[in-house]
Each structure stands twice: as C-alpha cells, then as structure tokens.
Design a protein around this motif. Sequence first.
Motif, mmCIF file in Angstrom:
data_model
loop_
_atom_site.group_PDB
_atom_site.id
_atom_site.type_symbol
_atom_site.label_atom_id
_atom_site.label_comp_id
_atom_site.label_asym_id
_atom_site.label_seq_id
_atom_site.Cartn_x
_atom_site.Cartn_y
_atom_site.Cartn_z
ATOM 1 N N PHE A 95 3.298 2.439 1.602
ATOM 2 C CA PHE A 95 4.633 2.592 1.019
ATOM 3 C C PHE A 95 4.988 4.061 0.801
ATOM 4 O O PHE A 95 5.669 4.410 -0.159
ATOM 5 N N GLY A 96 4.458 4.933 1.657
ATOM 6 C CA GLY A 96 4.751 6.358 1.570
ATOM 7 C C GLY A 96 3.870 7.131 0.611
ATOM 8 O O GLY A 96 4.008 8.338 0.476
ATOM 9 N N PHE A 97 2.943 6.459 -0.058
ATOM 10 C CA PHE A 97 2.062 7.114 -1.021
ATOM 11 C C PHE A 97 0.724 7.439 -0.360
ATOM 12 O O PHE A 97 0.103 6.576 0.245
ATOM 13 N N GLU A 98 0.291 8.691 -0.498
ATOM 14 C CA GLU A 98 -1.011 9.101 0.014
ATOM 15 C C GLU A 98 -2.102 8.474 -0.851
ATOM 16 O O GLU A 98 -1.919 8.282 -2.055
ATOM 17 N N PRO A 99 -3.263 8.180 -0.278
ATOM 18 C CA PRO A 99 -4.306 7.463 -1.016
ATOM 19 C C PRO A 99 -5.208 8.341 -1.877
ATOM 20 O O PRO A 99 -6.409 8.177 -1.903
ATOM 21 N N VAL A 100 -4.627 9.278 -2.608
ATOM 22 C CA VAL A 100 -5.444 10.149 -3.459
ATOM 23 C C VAL A 100 -5.727 9.507 -4.817
ATOM 24 O O VAL A 100 -6.669 9.885 -5.494
ATOM 25 N N GLU A 101 -4.897 8.548 -5.196
ATOM 26 C CA GLU A 101 -5.068 7.819 -6.448
ATOM 27 C C GLU A 101 -4.198 6.557 -6.366
ATOM 28 O O GLU A 101 -3.309 6.469 -5.523
ATOM 29 N N PRO A 102 -4.435 5.573 -7.245
ATOM 30 C CA PRO A 102 -3.550 4.415 -7.251
ATOM 31 C C PRO A 102 -2.117 4.854 -7.545
ATOM 32 O O PRO A 102 -1.881 5.864 -8.211
ATOM 33 N N PHE A 103 -1.166 4.103 -7.023
ATOM 34 C CA PHE A 103 0.238 4.422 -7.265
ATOM 35 C C PHE A 103 0.932 3.206 -7.869
ATOM 36 O O PHE A 103 0.409 2.094 -7.817
ATOM 37 N N PRO A 106 7.403 0.140 -8.620
ATOM 38 C CA PRO A 106 8.261 -0.438 -9.655
ATOM 39 C C PRO A 106 8.715 -1.837 -9.268
ATOM 40 O O PRO A 106 8.843 -2.167 -8.096
ATOM 41 N N ASN A 107 8.915 -2.657 -10.264
ATOM 42 C CA ASN A 107 9.432 -4.004 -10.074
ATOM 43 C C ASN A 107 10.619 -4.160 -11.014
ATOM 44 O O ASN A 107 10.477 -4.685 -12.116
ATOM 45 N N PHE A 112 8.814 -3.994 -14.970
ATOM 46 C CA PHE A 112 7.536 -3.279 -15.013
ATOM 47 C C PHE A 112 7.097 -2.985 -13.586
ATOM 48 O O PHE A 112 7.745 -3.400 -12.636
ATOM 49 N N GLY A 113 5.990 -2.291 -13.454
ATOM 50 C CA GLY A 113 5.489 -1.955 -12.130
ATOM 51 C C GLY A 113 4.085 -2.479 -11.914
ATOM 52 O O GLY A 113 3.463 -3.005 -12.836
ATOM 53 N N HIS A 114 3.603 -2.324 -10.692
ATOM 54 C CA HIS A 114 2.252 -2.729 -10.334
ATOM 55 C C HIS A 114 1.513 -1.505 -9.822
ATOM 56 O O HIS A 114 1.947 -0.878 -8.868
ATOM 57 N N ALA A 115 0.388 -1.187 -10.429
ATOM 58 C CA ALA A 115 -0.449 -0.094 -9.939
ATOM 59 C C ALA A 115 -1.396 -0.657 -8.898
ATOM 60 O O ALA A 115 -1.949 -1.751 -9.072
ATOM 61 N N LYS A 116 -1.583 0.095 -7.787
ATOM 62 C CA LYS A 116 -2.397 -0.437 -6.705
ATOM 63 C C LYS A 116 -2.892 0.655 -5.772
ATOM 64 O O LYS A 116 -2.420 1.778 -5.813
#
Length: 130
Positions: A95-103, A106-107, A112-116
């Motif tokens: 989803f455009g996020f680099e895998p350096v940490e969970p991202f 938003p929902n 609320f959002g989901h961290a993953k």
Amino acid sequence: MILGLYEVHLPVRDLDKSIEFYERLGLEFDHRIEDRLAFLWIVKDQSWLGLWKTDNVELEYHPSIRHIAFEVSLEGLRNSVTWLKEKGCEPRKAFGFEPVEPFVMPNPREGFGHAKIHFNDLDGNSLEFI
C-alpha cells in the motif's frame, strides 16, 4: 451462527520446505495426507492452515485467493520486522509503505486503523501480521 474462521488453504510447490517455513512462524504441524496435503495449527484446536502441493502455484496474485492475515499482539507487531528477518523472511512494501516498520491503514468507516506488516511465503503467497 458463525463463530470464527476454522481453516484456510494455500498452494505450495514443496510441502516439506513449506511445513518448515510455517513452523518457523510458530504454527504447529498436525498431520499430512500422503505427499499432497499438510495441516498446521494456527491456533491449536481452533484454526489451521492447509498446504496443498501443486506444480501450479503461479496463479496470478490477487488478495482474494492467496492471502492470509494473522492476528498478532501489539507487542508482537512492534517487533515483527526484526522477528521476521530473524526467521529468514523479508517484510515487503504494501500500500505504498516501505517495510521498515508496521504501518497503520486508516479505517474511516469504523473510526480506527489497523497496524500491519506484509511479507510472502516461499511460493509468493501474501502473508500479513495485523
């Protein structure tokens, strides 16, 4: 009526190597049927993963057919990038996020959002810790 998800299935090329891969992630091997199908517990006596040996794992990827999201604790998620790398897995961009940490996705509908974090198994099946 529905109480939860009992099982999911994925196609794999090498059953033995895939069993080892999922055991490294903490799943518990239960049994196999000949050399074509193996079952591992995701949560003992609650949910399991079926691995089907096939020569045709090259299905075009779509999250509706080759994706599993595993529920993990918040602490587990915080440590997931390091933990995955220690297990020989490489977190991947999603989803455009680099895998350096969970991202956090938003929902807005739920407020609320989901961290993953996302990664793949040996056959390119999409896996997620959420």
